[in-house]
Write an enzyme that holds these catalytic residues in place. Structure first.
Site, PDB file in Angstrom:
ATOM      1  N   ARG A  98       0.888  -1.178   0.000  1.00 31.27           N
ATOM      2  CA  ARG A  98       0.000   0.000   0.000  1.00 31.27           C
ATOM      3  C   ARG A  98       0.909   1.206   0.000  1.00 31.27           C
ATOM      4  O   ARG A  98       1.694   1.388   0.949  1.00 31.27           O
ATOM      5  CB  ARG A  98      -0.913  -0.030   1.228  1.00 31.27           C
ATOM      6  CG  ARG A  98      -1.661   1.254   1.466  1.00 31.27           C
ATOM      7  CD  ARG A  98      -2.753   1.124   2.492  1.00 31.27           C
ATOM      8  NE  ARG A  98      -3.891   0.400   1.947  1.00 31.27           N
ATOM      9  CZ  ARG A  98      -5.113   0.392   2.483  1.00 31.27           C
ATOM     10  NH1 ARG A  98      -5.355   1.075   3.582  1.00 31.27           N
ATOM     11  NH2 ARG A  98      -6.090  -0.291   1.920  1.00 31.27           N
ATOM     12  N   HIS A 130      -7.182   0.623  -6.440  1.00 35.06           N
ATOM     13  CA  HIS A 130      -7.397  -0.277  -5.295  1.00 35.06           C
ATOM     14  C   HIS A 130      -7.992  -1.584  -5.830  1.00 35.06           C
ATOM     15  O   HIS A 130      -9.169  -1.890  -5.601  1.00 35.06           O
ATOM     16  CB  HIS A 130      -8.318   0.412  -4.282  1.00 35.06           C
ATOM     17  CG  HIS A 130      -8.285  -0.189  -2.911  1.00 35.06           C
ATOM     18  ND1 HIS A 130      -7.463  -1.244  -2.563  1.00 35.06           N
ATOM     19  CD2 HIS A 130      -8.992   0.124  -1.779  1.00 35.06           C
ATOM     20  CE1 HIS A 130      -7.662  -1.547  -1.289  1.00 35.06           C
ATOM     21  NE2 HIS A 130      -8.578  -0.741  -0.803  1.00 35.06           N
ATOM     22  N   GLN A 133      -9.832  -4.263  -3.600  1.00 33.49           N
ATOM     23  CA  GLN A 133     -11.171  -3.819  -3.216  1.00 33.49           C
ATOM     24  C   GLN A 133     -12.165  -4.100  -4.341  1.00 33.49           C
ATOM     25  O   GLN A 133     -13.282  -4.587  -4.104  1.00 33.49           O
ATOM     26  CB  GLN A 133     -11.130  -2.311  -2.920  1.00 33.49           C
ATOM     27  CG  GLN A 133     -12.463  -1.721  -2.521  1.00 33.49           C
ATOM     28  CD  GLN A 133     -12.924  -2.195  -1.153  1.00 33.49           C
ATOM     29  OE1 GLN A 133     -12.204  -2.090  -0.184  1.00 33.49           O
ATOM     30  NE2 GLN A 133     -14.142  -2.716  -1.069  1.00 33.49           N
ATOM     31  N   ASP A 221     -17.647   6.425  -1.573  1.00 30.15           N
ATOM     32  CA  ASP A 221     -16.388   6.346  -0.820  1.00 30.15           C
ATOM     33  C   ASP A 221     -16.178   7.720  -0.175  1.00 30.15           C
ATOM     34  O   ASP A 221     -16.882   8.693  -0.500  1.00 30.15           O
ATOM     35  CB  ASP A 221     -15.234   5.986  -1.778  1.00 30.15           C
ATOM     36  CG  ASP A 221     -13.882   5.830  -1.079  1.00 30.15           C
ATOM     37  OD1 ASP A 221     -13.861   5.661   0.162  1.00 30.15           O
ATOM     38  OD2 ASP A 221     -12.841   5.877  -1.769  1.00 30.15           O
ATOM     39  N   CYS A 261     -16.577   0.996   0.425  1.00 36.65           N
ATOM     40  CA  CYS A 261     -15.359   0.226   0.717  1.00 36.65           C
ATOM     41  C   CYS A 261     -14.958   0.313   2.173  1.00 36.65           C
ATOM     42  O   CYS A 261     -14.221  -0.541   2.663  1.00 36.65           O
ATOM     43  CB  CYS A 261     -14.225   0.698  -0.186  1.00 36.65           C
ATOM     44  SG  CYS A 261     -13.862   2.454   0.002  1.00 36.65           S
ATOM     45  N   ARG A 289     -13.240  -8.977   1.335  1.00 32.21           N
ATOM     46  CA  ARG A 289     -11.858  -8.556   1.050  1.00 32.21           C
ATOM     47  C   ARG A 289     -10.888  -9.727   1.231  1.00 32.21           C
ATOM     48  O   ARG A 289      -9.939  -9.892   0.473  1.00 32.21           O
ATOM     49  CB  ARG A 289     -11.451  -7.395   1.978  1.00 32.21           C
ATOM     50  CG  ARG A 289     -12.188  -6.075   1.752  1.00 32.21           C
ATOM     51  CD  ARG A 289     -11.891  -5.489   0.383  1.00 32.21           C
ATOM     52  NE  ARG A 289     -10.471  -5.477   0.096  1.00 32.21           N
ATOM     53  CZ  ARG A 289      -9.589  -4.582   0.567  1.00 32.21           C
ATOM     54  NH1 ARG A 289     -10.005  -3.585   1.313  1.00 32.21           N
ATOM     55  NH2 ARG A 289      -8.296  -4.661   0.259  1.00 32.21           N
TER      56      ARG A 289
HETATM   57  N1   CP Z   1     -11.377  -0.578   2.234  1.00 33.83           N
HETATM   58  C1   CP Z   1     -10.098  -0.572   2.682  1.00 33.83           C
HETATM   59  O1   CP Z   1      -9.129  -0.723   1.936  1.00 33.83           O
HETATM   60  O2   CP Z   1      -9.990  -0.417   4.019  1.00 33.83           O
HETATM   61  P1   CP Z   1      -8.616  -0.188   4.811  1.00 33.83           P
HETATM   62  O3   CP Z   1      -8.066   1.123   4.351  1.00 33.83           O
HETATM   63  O4   CP Z   1      -9.009  -0.170   6.258  1.00 33.83           O
HETATM   64  O5   CP Z   1      -7.687  -1.307   4.503  1.00 33.83           O
HETATM   65  N1  NVA Z   2     -10.282   6.467  -1.272  1.00 35.04           N
HETATM   66  C1  NVA Z   2      -9.904   6.015   0.057  1.00 35.04           C
HETATM   67  C2  NVA Z   2     -10.092   4.554   0.176  1.00 35.04           C
HETATM   68  C3  NVA Z   2      -9.755   3.962   1.524  1.00 35.04           C
HETATM   69  C4  NVA Z   2      -9.901   2.477   1.530  1.00 35.04           C
HETATM   70  C5  NVA Z   2      -8.458   6.418   0.344  1.00 35.04           C
HETATM   71  O1  NVA Z   2      -7.627   6.306  -0.557  1.00 35.04           O
HETATM   72  O2  NVA Z   2      -8.175   6.839   1.454  1.00 35.04           O
END
Ligand code: CP
Ligand code: NVA
Length: 311
Positions: A98, A130, A133, A221, A261, A289
């Site tokens: 990430r 993502h 997701q 989101d 999400c 997930r």
């Molecule tokens: N939806 C998602 O990716 O959640 P987190 O950021 O908590 O991993």
């Molecule tokens: N769009 C959000 C998604 C979190 C899972 C972010 O990038 O923070």
């Protein structure tokens, strides 16, 4: 050639279908692709779902996940992204990350390719995408409907990382797409071209009610993604009126499902009543997930994961 998964359309539509079918199997019926192998999970940003889902997916495939905070390895501060990737590939059969900047993943994958060590790089969220997701989202819709083809998803909110991967996955799954976003927060022409190449012409509007009309799925989101905190006040103002609330849900199909999400901000992008209401599938999505990651990793690694060290 090592297959990396930096966004969902690194898979073909047929390959996404294979991933989904593996994700629908029980853990016991899934080959132990990571038996005795390591999986590096690097997080430059926080996570509640992705870390646990991925750790347990790796465990379900017989592997050993190693969680690594971004600050520990210091990508491009302690050493280069390339050297971090090469180092982790000495021990692990897959590198999941990430990252703040999507280009970090591209560089890590390129370093792996140059070295020829055959360890896939998997995106666990970047500023652009993502994909894990998106697999969970399509899996959730399949569970509800049996098939996604011909269904309409309306996304209300920021055309962000989650939307890009979701829209691509929905296009690859035969769905129709609508998007409602304020001026300046919608998709770029390049985003729309990409989705069109994948099979869907996105209907874009600035009117959430127009997007929601008769939709089979409503998705939203956060208005302020991780890293966008300095823009929070401007974004909250721009997105006023884009809340997925009860009146908006009432405009959709009477059997609409509402997806998010997570994390959610009740009273901003979604009302508390909708999030906890009868149309919401957000907790199935969260649970999926883990199944989605198991499917993705099992597909990517095949029956016997390449590289890394056998423990
Ligand atoms: N939806 C998602 O990716 O959640 P987190 O950021 O908590 O991993
Ligand atoms: N769009 C959000 C998604 C979190 C899972 C972010 O990038 O923070």
């Amino acid at each position: 050639m090592t297959r990396h998964l930096l966004d969902i359309d690194d898979l073909s539509a047929g390959e996404l279908e294979e991933v989904l079918r593996i994700a629908e199997r029980s853990v016991a019926d899934t080959p132990k692709a990571l038996a005795g192998k390591g999986a590096a999970l690097v997080f430059e940003k926080p996570s509640a779902r992705t870390r646990s889902a991925t750790e347990l997916a790796v465990f379900g495939l017989g592997g050993h996940p190693v969680y690594i905070q971004g600050s520990e390895v210091g990508i491009d501060s302690r050493e280069t992204a390339e050297d971090v990737a090469r180092t982790l590939a000495c021990y692990h059969s897959v590198i999941c990350a990430r990252v703040v900047d999507h280009r970090t993943l591209v560089r890590m994958a390129a370093a792996i390719d140059t070295a020829g060590v055959g360890v896939p790089v998997v995106n666990l969220l970047s500023d652009l995408a993502h994909p894990g997701q998106a697999v969970a989202d399509v899996l959730t819709m399949r569970q509800r409907w049996g098939a996604t083809r011909g269904r309409t998803l309306a996304y209300v909110g920021d055309a962000n990382n989650v939307w890009r991967s979701l829209a691509a996955a929905c296009a690859m799954s035969g769905m129709s797409l609508r998007l409602a976003a304020p001026e300046g927060y919608g998709p770029s022409p390049a985003d729309l071209d990409r989705i069109a190449r994948l099979g869907a012409v996105v209907e874009v509007t600035t009117d959430p009610a127009e997007a929601a009309a008769g939709a089979d799925a409503l998705y939203t989101d956060v208005w302020v993604s991780m890293g966008q905190e300095p823009e929070a006040a401007d974004r909250r103002k721009a997105f006023e009126g884009f809340t997925v609330d009860e009146p908006l849900v009432a405009r959709a199909s009477s059997e609409v499902i509402v997806l998010h999400c997570l994390p959610a901000h009740r009273g901003e992008e979604i009302s508390a009543g909708v999030l906890e209401g009868p149309h919401s599938v957000v907790w199935s999505q969260a649970a999926n997930r883990m199944h989605a990651m198991r499917g993705l990793l099992a597909w990517l690694l095949g029956d016997d994961a390449p590289g890394g060290v056998v423990l």
